[in-house]
Design an enzyme around this catalytic site. Sequence first.
Site, PDB file in Angstrom:
ATOM      1  N   GLN A 145      18.381 -37.381   9.697  1.00 19.91           N
ATOM      2  CA  GLN A 145      18.168 -35.974   9.356  1.00 19.91           C
ATOM      3  C   GLN A 145      19.463 -35.172   9.375  1.00 19.91           C
ATOM      4  O   GLN A 145      20.469 -35.581   9.949  1.00 19.91           O
ATOM      5  CB  GLN A 145      17.177 -35.346  10.333  1.00 19.91           C
ATOM      6  CG  GLN A 145      15.746 -35.826  10.160  1.00 19.91           C
ATOM      7  CD  GLN A 145      14.777 -35.022  11.009  1.00 19.91           C
ATOM      8  OE1 GLN A 145      14.436 -35.419  12.105  1.00 19.91           O
ATOM      9  NE2 GLN A 145      14.341 -33.885  10.501  1.00 19.91           N
ATOM     10  N   HIS A 146      19.393 -34.013   8.716  1.00 20.65           N
ATOM     11  CA  HIS A 146      20.374 -32.931   8.833  1.00 20.65           C
ATOM     12  C   HIS A 146      21.686 -33.131   8.077  1.00 20.65           C
ATOM     13  O   HIS A 146      22.377 -32.160   7.805  1.00 20.65           O
ATOM     14  CB  HIS A 146      20.745 -32.639  10.296  1.00 20.65           C
ATOM     15  CG  HIS A 146      19.602 -32.448  11.220  1.00 20.65           C
ATOM     16  ND1 HIS A 146      18.566 -31.572  10.960  1.00 20.65           N
ATOM     17  CD2 HIS A 146      19.303 -33.039  12.411  1.00 20.65           C
ATOM     18  CE1 HIS A 146      17.703 -31.613  11.969  1.00 20.65           C
ATOM     19  NE2 HIS A 146      18.115 -32.486  12.845  1.00 20.65           N
ATOM     20  N   ASP A 149      14.097 -39.502   9.458  1.00 20.73           N
ATOM     21  CA  ASP A 149      13.870 -40.693  10.273  1.00 20.73           C
ATOM     22  C   ASP A 149      12.772 -40.519  11.316  1.00 20.73           C
ATOM     23  O   ASP A 149      11.973 -41.439  11.540  1.00 20.73           O
ATOM     24  CB  ASP A 149      15.168 -41.169  10.932  1.00 20.73           C
ATOM     25  CG  ASP A 149      15.932 -40.072  11.665  1.00 20.73           C
ATOM     26  OD1 ASP A 149      15.435 -38.929  11.743  1.00 20.73           O
ATOM     27  OD2 ASP A 149      17.034 -40.366  12.159  1.00 20.73           O
TER      28      ASP A 149
END
Length: 472
Positions: free
Chosen positions: A71-72, A230
């Site tokens: 992520q991110h 994830d």
Amino acid sequence: MALVAGVDSSTQSCKVVIRDAETGTLVRSGRAAHPDGTEVDPQAWWEALRSAVEQAGGLDDVAAVAVGGQQHGMVCLDESGEVVRPALLWNDTRSAGAADELVEELGGGETGRRAWAEAVGSVPVASFTVTKLRWLARHEPENAARVAAVCLPHDWLTWRLGGAAGLDALRTDRGDASGTGYWSPATGEYRTDLLERALGRVVAVPTVLGPAEVAGRLPGGAVLGPGTGDNAAAALGVGAVAGDVVVSIGTSGTVFSVAEAPAADPSGAVAGFADATGRFLPLVCTLNAARVLDAAAAMLGVGLDELAKLALAAPAGADGLVMVPYLEGERTPNLPLATGAVHGLTLRTSTPGHLARAAVEGMLCALADGLDALLAQGATVNRIILVGGGARSEAVRRIAPEVFGCPVLVPEPGEYVADGAARQAAWVVQGGAQPPTWSAGRSEEYAGSAVPRIREQYARARDLILDRPAAS
């Protein structure tokens, strides 16, 4: 037999699983490493994916593919679709100051945190994409000016698999979009005003798809699922349902639960993410998890199996030796510049076993703090499911009930993120209101009596770090 493929493009590696769409039976798999670092050229992910796919026997015979990704991470593209600069990953903390700025600009303190939580379900921290965009605008204005679109690692890989047919072909899902800081799980809409606040202007962002919508097709014809982040993929992979709390011990540590309503925690401890099924996934993340075990093993000059044996031979509470495992700063609590510490070192506790025990307990105590934050937000805990690479440690499995105060269920080892992506791919192929039901496999329950002093002494040591300025 229809086959589907699931991809886990994590911080450290790319895993590909090929499974039977009906039963979930594993047919074949592949794996390739990613480069180290908190800043990575996305091309390295693409090359790793190609290598893992080749090792898994290719995708020519699969009906659908879905990608679960870390992520991110900030992937910026120019007008021609070229990557502007290496992606900043979730664990890159250079944007910590940007996170503070963004909170301050919406009122600062409690007011600013509440404004962000109400807008997008989460309070910005260094991990989030929105803070990395602010960092880019402040520190690399020439690169920022070239950005025509911003997406996430899984979005970019899905786009590449589908032929990278223009920026308007970028797709994402609710789960990963909810970790950007400029998409609201509660409304299902982008907050372009917050995107503009971070970068200075509005740029293209991926279209957010529903859980089983088609994101495109491979050149060979296989359908592409929307993919997800994830953690949402892991929840799908282990079959988590409402009332389950998943504790995942990977590069980062995460504690999350499946919920029917969105979360908005103004303290910032709980991120109000969405999941991959249309529900929600309130989540607490720590930067330091399995690598705490790696670091302790390296200090002691032993392997992970020996570290576990040493830890289990030492007494609960390690006779007062405590490790606060902020080895790379920390996200929860939000101390991006902090360092780790060892407290209670005496002649008695100066043994390999005591240090090994303190490392395992410290890592688990940080995750238990996350569980407390979820409970404070109204989470229901019917059972705790322990997954991730760190859960393979016998010491982690046996000590976890003493720290969490309840039994833990450990599924058989697997690639839960890739499995969740594969399950989503099967859902896209089969349709329906819910993902297909696959066998959960064999799980083992670990029980033990809670040992309150472990968390009590950890809290005292942790608060010493909370009470002083973070290290620079």
